[in-house]
Design a protein around this motif. Structure first.
Motif, mmCIF file in Angstrom:
data_model
loop_
_atom_site.group_PDB
_atom_site.id
_atom_site.type_symbol
_atom_site.label_atom_id
_atom_site.label_comp_id
_atom_site.label_asym_id
_atom_site.label_seq_id
_atom_site.Cartn_x
_atom_site.Cartn_y
_atom_site.Cartn_z
ATOM 1 N N LYS A 138 13.897 0.486 15.348
ATOM 2 C CA LYS A 138 14.215 0.077 13.982
ATOM 3 C C LYS A 138 14.649 -1.381 13.960
ATOM 4 N N ILE A 139 14.005 -2.184 13.109
ATOM 5 C CA ILE A 139 14.311 -3.610 13.047
ATOM 6 C C ILE A 139 14.865 -4.034 11.683
ATOM 7 N N PHE A 140 14.821 -3.134 10.711
ATOM 8 C CA PHE A 140 15.344 -3.483 9.392
ATOM 9 C C PHE A 140 15.647 -2.214 8.620
ATOM 10 N N GLU A 141 16.718 -2.265 7.827
ATOM 11 C CA GLU A 141 17.049 -1.167 6.924
ATOM 12 C C GLU A 141 17.800 -1.719 5.731
ATOM 13 N N GLU A 142 17.467 -1.218 4.554
ATOM 14 C CA GLU A 142 18.135 -1.651 3.330
ATOM 15 C C GLU A 142 18.203 -0.474 2.363
ATOM 16 N N SER A 143 19.336 -0.328 1.698
ATOM 17 C CA SER A 143 19.496 0.727 0.703
ATOM 18 C C SER A 143 18.844 0.301 -0.610
ATOM 19 N N ILE A 144 18.196 1.245 -1.281
ATOM 20 C CA ILE A 144 17.610 1.002 -2.594
ATOM 21 C C ILE A 144 17.875 2.222 -3.460
ATOM 22 N N ASP A 145 17.547 2.133 -4.725
ATOM 23 C CA ASP A 145 17.695 3.265 -5.643
ATOM 24 C C ASP A 145 16.324 3.703 -6.144
ATOM 25 N N ASN A 146 16.037 4.993 -6.006
ATOM 26 C CA ASN A 146 14.820 5.585 -6.570
ATOM 27 C C ASN A 146 13.530 4.913 -6.092
ATOM 28 N N GLY A 147 13.387 4.767 -4.779
ATOM 29 C CA GLY A 147 12.156 4.220 -4.225
ATOM 30 C C GLY A 147 10.955 5.103 -4.531
ATOM 31 N N LYS A 148 9.803 4.475 -4.833
ATOM 32 C CA LYS A 148 8.611 5.249 -5.190
ATOM 33 C C LYS A 148 7.433 4.956 -4.263
ATOM 34 N N ARG A 149 7.092 3.670 -4.092
ATOM 35 C CA ARG A 149 5.908 3.354 -3.295
ATOM 36 C C ARG A 149 5.912 1.882 -2.886
ATOM 37 N N PHE A 150 5.010 1.587 -1.933
ATOM 38 C CA PHE A 150 4.812 0.222 -1.466
ATOM 39 C C PHE A 150 3.602 -0.404 -2.146
ATOM 40 N N ARG A 151 3.601 -1.725 -2.143
ATOM 41 C CA ARG A 151 2.411 -2.504 -2.505
ATOM 42 C C ARG A 151 2.443 -3.751 -1.637
ATOM 43 N N ARG A 152 1.328 -4.056 -0.985
ATOM 44 C CA ARG A 152 1.293 -5.252 -0.141
ATOM 45 C C ARG A 152 0.532 -6.363 -0.836
ATOM 46 N N GLU A 153 1.123 -7.557 -0.859
ATOM 47 C CA GLU A 153 0.481 -8.750 -1.396
ATOM 48 C C GLU A 153 0.567 -9.849 -0.350
ATOM 49 N N ASP A 186 6.763 7.007 0.892
ATOM 50 C CA ASP A 186 5.561 6.234 1.186
ATOM 51 C C ASP A 186 5.614 5.698 2.611
ATOM 52 N N LEU A 187 4.433 5.319 3.082
ATOM 53 C CA LEU A 187 4.226 4.782 4.424
ATOM 54 C C LEU A 187 3.313 3.568 4.317
ATOM 55 N N LEU A 188 3.595 2.534 5.102
ATOM 56 C CA LEU A 188 2.731 1.361 5.163
ATOM 57 C C LEU A 188 2.818 0.785 6.568
ATOM 58 N N VAL A 189 1.678 0.359 7.113
ATOM 59 C CA VAL A 189 1.634 -0.265 8.431
ATOM 60 C C VAL A 189 0.978 -1.632 8.269
ATOM 61 N N TYR A 190 1.676 -2.663 8.763
ATOM 62 C CA TYR A 190 1.167 -4.028 8.618
ATOM 63 C C TYR A 190 1.671 -4.868 9.784
ATOM 64 N N GLU A 191 0.751 -5.521 10.466
ATOM 65 C CA GLU A 191 1.050 -6.395 11.612
ATOM 66 C C GLU A 191 1.943 -5.691 12.638
ATOM 67 N N ASN A 192 1.510 -4.485 13.016
ATOM 68 C CA ASN A 192 2.198 -3.692 14.046
ATOM 69 C C ASN A 192 3.634 -3.325 13.674
ATOM 70 N N LYS A 193 3.927 -3.317 12.389
ATOM 71 C CA LYS A 193 5.221 -2.862 11.895
ATOM 72 C C LYS A 193 4.998 -1.658 10.975
ATOM 73 N N VAL A 194 5.879 -0.697 11.093
ATOM 74 C CA VAL A 194 5.771 0.534 10.308
ATOM 75 C C VAL A 194 6.855 0.516 9.239
ATOM 76 N N TYR A 195 6.434 0.579 7.991
ATOM 77 C CA TYR A 195 7.359 0.562 6.864
ATOM 78 C C TYR A 195 7.479 1.986 6.314
ATOM 79 N N ILE A 196 8.715 2.469 6.248
ATOM 80 C CA ILE A 196 8.995 3.811 5.748
ATOM 81 C C ILE A 196 9.845 3.685 4.492
#
Length: 300
Positions: A202-217, A177-187
């Protein structure tokens, strides 16, 4: 001095145990009182690839097995159904009047209405190279990750004009998934979330398991995995807010968490979880309490 410390430790431990017991009781009480039956039988959720819930209580089921996308109301009645010819990725149902679906195979974006009738289609083949991922920012703008040209494109699909184009030379395995918010690109990939500036820093990176999609709230970015929901805000903590190791699919709306487990649909009250969090002092481990007592509410 030692006597005072011993008395303080005993008093603190005693208070902590009492508070922990109170929290457990409250959570058990709330679990019983917050039950809601969602009459979606096992046949409707069987073989589901993904599940979404909007703020009107409607549930959407996407099945990769037959490329079907089906919408049910809170009573389990079918509202609409699409039979697609190739795989599509449903971005979000937060605006049920205009639900975006992207197909890497077909190189197109569809928008469907509240009854899942197609209201617009955007063909990327005529104007771009190979679009690896697309993100709908609003009712007129898209962000496109053009893999062939190695660039990120801000595109106004209403008047078919390119607003901006940024060099984005990166290769992402298992891009989800891809998301862009406040001039930041989330991959999002299956194993990582990465955040970049528009200059590809790159300003942030974190390992996760079985990523599927983003949701912004609002200012929070939620990462939906197979069995968990993780909340992130830039320069803030990265925390798991919902987790069930046995879940097949999870999602949330503004009122509740949802999960499919063993071909049944379960619901958890979001407000009750918030109230529980407010009862817990920072010194206590929230995760352990949630994992021990986060019992599902069977909807059948």
């Amino acid at each position: 001095m030692k006597l005072l410390l011993n008395n303080f430790d005993k008093k603190w431990c005693s208070n902590s145990i009492v508070k922990l017991q109170s929290i457990i009781f409250l959570f058990f009480f709330w679990s019983l009182s917050a039950q809601k039956v969602l009459p979606l039988d096992s046949i409707k959720v069987k073989d589901a690839q993904d599940m979404f819930a909007d703020d009107y209580g409607n549930v959407y089921i996407y099945k990769n097995k037959d490329f079907s996308f089906t919408k049910y109301d809170s009573l389990g009645k079918q509202i609409g159904k699409m039979m697609l010819t190739v795989p599509y990725k449903v971005q979000s149902v937060q605006n049920p009047l205009s639900v975006p679906l992207f197909s890497e195979n077909a190189q197109e974006m569809k928008f469907v209405d509240q009854n899942l009738n197609e209201i617009q289609k955007i063909d990327f083949k005529q104007k771009f190279g190979f679009i690896r991922m697309a993100y709908t920012e609003d009712l007129q703008q898209l962000w496109l990750l053009d893999d062939s040209m190695k660039r990120l494109i801000q595109y106004n699909f209403r008047n078919e004009t390119i607003i901006n184009s940024y060099p984005f030379d990166a290769s992402f395995d298992d891009l989800m998934d891809l998301l862009v918010y406040e001039n930041k690109v989330y991959i999002l990939t299956r194993k990582h979330i990465r955040v970049y500036t528009l200059k590809f820093e790159k300003i942030f990176e974190e390992s996760i398991d079985n990523g599927k999609r983003f949701r912004r709230e609002n200012e929070f970015i939620l990462v939906i995995t197979n069995n968990s929901i993780i909340r992130y805000r830039l320069n803030d903590k990265f925390e798991k807010i919902f987790y069930d190791q046995d879940a097949q699919i999870v999602d949330k709306n503004t009122l509740a968490y949802f999960e499919i487990k063993a071909n049944k649909l379960y619901l958890y009250s979001l407000e009750k979880n918030r109230e529980l969090d407010q009862q817990i002092e920072p010194k206590l481990e929230v995760k352990s309490i949630e994992e021990s007592y986060n019992k599902p509410i069977n909807t059948n």
